[in-house]
Design a protein around this motif. Structure first.
Motif, PDB file in Angstrom:
ATOM      1  N   ASP A 331      40.158  82.276  28.795  1.00 46.10           N
ATOM      2  CA  ASP A 331      41.267  83.212  28.634  1.00 46.10           C
ATOM      3  C   ASP A 331      42.537  82.499  28.165  1.00 46.10           C
ATOM      4  N   CYS A 332      42.840  81.382  28.805  1.00 45.13           N
ATOM      5  CA  CYS A 332      44.128  80.748  28.506  1.00 45.13           C
ATOM      6  C   CYS A 332      44.055  79.221  28.611  1.00 45.13           C
ATOM      7  N   ALA A 359      41.056  79.597  33.002  1.00 45.30           N
ATOM      8  CA  ALA A 359      42.101  78.753  32.424  1.00 45.30           C
ATOM      9  C   ALA A 359      41.706  77.294  32.438  1.00 45.30           C
ATOM     10  N   TYR A 382      44.391  82.931  24.631  1.00 45.24           N
ATOM     11  CA  TYR A 382      45.834  82.665  24.630  1.00 45.24           C
ATOM     12  C   TYR A 382      46.074  81.182  24.860  1.00 45.24           C
ATOM     13  N   VAL A 398      53.872  81.854  24.895  1.00 40.69           N
ATOM     14  CA  VAL A 398      52.473  82.281  24.910  1.00 40.69           C
ATOM     15  C   VAL A 398      52.056  82.717  23.514  1.00 40.69           C
ATOM     16  N   LEU A 418      49.706  87.804  31.297  1.00 40.29           N
ATOM     17  CA  LEU A 418      48.345  87.560  30.799  1.00 40.29           C
ATOM     18  C   LEU A 418      47.364  88.595  31.347  1.00 40.29           C
TER      19      LEU A 418
END
Ligand code: HAM
Length: 423
Positions: A331-332, A359, A382, A398, A418
């Protein structure tokens, strides 16, 4: 010195394991829906268990078992299949006394057979299987077959063929056995040594011989279906009626005898008929075993089940060009530039993970540009970029990797920001 993996085994690496998890989860979810509960039994058992159940004239027992003596001098065998262990456990734990009958179980785990490795044939492979104990109802035969078909269908497979047969009850099998002995005995000298030994002990096994498959007597061998007594015939007709009512297509093949000795009545296999699928097309096999529980020391209890290997299921998916919807990216990715930002990023990824966001961050002391490349390789949705300057202002940048759009977000609301977008 360098080491290699043993023949017929495989390492399942990241990238592949996700597919295994997806398949196992799909099968587990379906079992839940059909109300089957998981059972876990040991990977090894006393050798005698398999001699008794799988049968001492089968290829599995005669040629394929991994058997060894343990330090206590007992003969131990790595399980070549799951049914024997489940039945042993059913008897040992007196599950026949449970008021909820039938007992509906499933299992998943490695099995071991010393076979000649080739495409779709391994020495260690993973079976997903189910066993139902305690019901004589032909409707349960149909349920078990429907569940097997549903596992394949819900993964997207279409090029499947279901073949069924009946081996009848003990009386029918006895009549058929005599017919087989009469059929083969004059010319048994033309068959392999194994078949010669099987003639009196277990003539049905001759039909399963890989060496003599093309002998003319094989083609004209008496069909079990001509020897079914009335009760067995009626049972088989009911199974077929239920399958038809459930909309499940099938073919009857009287030559389907299966490679294990414990079957009575219904037997079945599911094959892939996808073009380009290797020589071994059987994906799943199963059937009814009404004598096995007794054979293993329990009270007379009927049973039925199937097992399929995940290896062959994956091969079938490949042959039909089906890719499973397994999540690959994260995701990030939190990228940091500067010493203070780097320290802070440790806390930030931790917060994201606690909020359920997948993450990751850099642990290789990379420059920012290299960190962004790493985020790309990880297919991050992201990237949150933090410099010492942003840190002083308590904000973070971001970047949406899909649109390229960049937004400055207050640090304290990063998680919410997020979560909102990832929903
Ligand atoms: P089986 O036909 O011996 O039956 O094996 C079931 C399935 O396991 C096969 O259809 C195939 O998908 C897979 N399989 C077998 N050997 C290998 C191998 N060497 N490599 C990869 N896959 C393999 C049984 O094991 C019975 N216990 C099924 C059963 C359950 N009958 C009643 N209940």
């Amino acid at each position: 010195m360098s080491f290699q993996i043993p023949r017929g085994t495989q390492d399942i690496l990241p990238g592949e394991t996700e597919k295994w998890q997806y398949i196992e989860q799909t099968a587990r979810d379906l079992c839940r829906r059909y109300n089957y509960k998981e059972i876990r039994t040991p990977i090894f058992e006393h050798t005698e268990l398999f001699l008794r159940s799988v049968g001492d004239t089968t290829d599995i027992v005669q040629k394929e078992m991994y058997t060894f003596e343990d330090r206590g001098g007992r003969s131990i065998t790595l399980r070549p299949e799951g049914t024997a262990s489940v039945v042993r456990s059913f008897v040992e734990n007196k599950m026949y006394g449970d008021p909820n009958q039938p007992i509906k179980l499933y299992y998943v785990g490695p099995m071991f057979r010393y076979e000649r490795p080739q495409a779709g044939r391994f020495r260690q492979f993973v079976q997903f299987g189910v066993e139902v104990l305690g019901s004589h109802d032909p409707a349960i035969d149909a349920e078990v077959i429907a569940l097997a078909m549903e596992i394949y269908r819900s993964l997207g497979l279409q090029k499947l063929k279901l073949v069924i047969n009946s081996l009848g009850d003990a009386e029918s099998r006895k009549a058929h056995r005599e017919a087989l002995i009469n059929h083969f005995k004059q010319r048994i000298g033309e068959f392999c040594e194994d078949c010669q030994a099987r003639l009196e002990k277990n003539p049905l096994r001759i039909l399963d011989c890989k060496k003599d498959r093309d002998h003319e007597l094989m083609m004209t061998a008496p069909s079990i279906l001509d020897y079914l007594n009335d009760e067995s015939r009626r049972y088989f007709e009911k199974v077929q009626m239920y399958l038809t009512n459930l909309g499940i297509e099938f073919e009857v093949d009287s030559r389907l005898v299966r490679g294990l000795d414990y079957y009575h009545h219904t037997t079945f296999e599911i094959m892939s008929n996808a073009e380009g699928f290797g020589a071994i097309t059987t994906l799943c096999g199963g059937g009814r075993y009404n004598r096995l529980v007794q054979e293993i020391g329990g009270p007379e209890t009927p049973g039925i089940g199937f097992a399929l290997s995940i290896e062959r299921l994956l091969a079938a998916l490949e042959a039909e060009n089906i890719s499973l919807p397994v999540g690959k990216g994260i995701d990030c990715y939190v990228a940091a530039l500067g010493e203070k930002a780097k320290d802070e990023s440790v806390i930030i990824v931790n917060q994201l993970r606690k909020a359920g966001i997948v993450a990751d961050k850099d642990y290789q002391d990379r420059k920012v540009k290299a960190q962004l490349k790493a985020a790309d390789r990880l297919q991050a949705k992201y990237v949150a970029i933090l410099g010492d300057d942003e840190l002083d202002r308590k904000v973070i940048n971001v970047k949406d990797m899909n649109t390229g759009e960049q937004t400055e977000v207050p640090l304290h609301s990063l998680v919410e920001y997020l979560k909102e977008r990832l929903r």
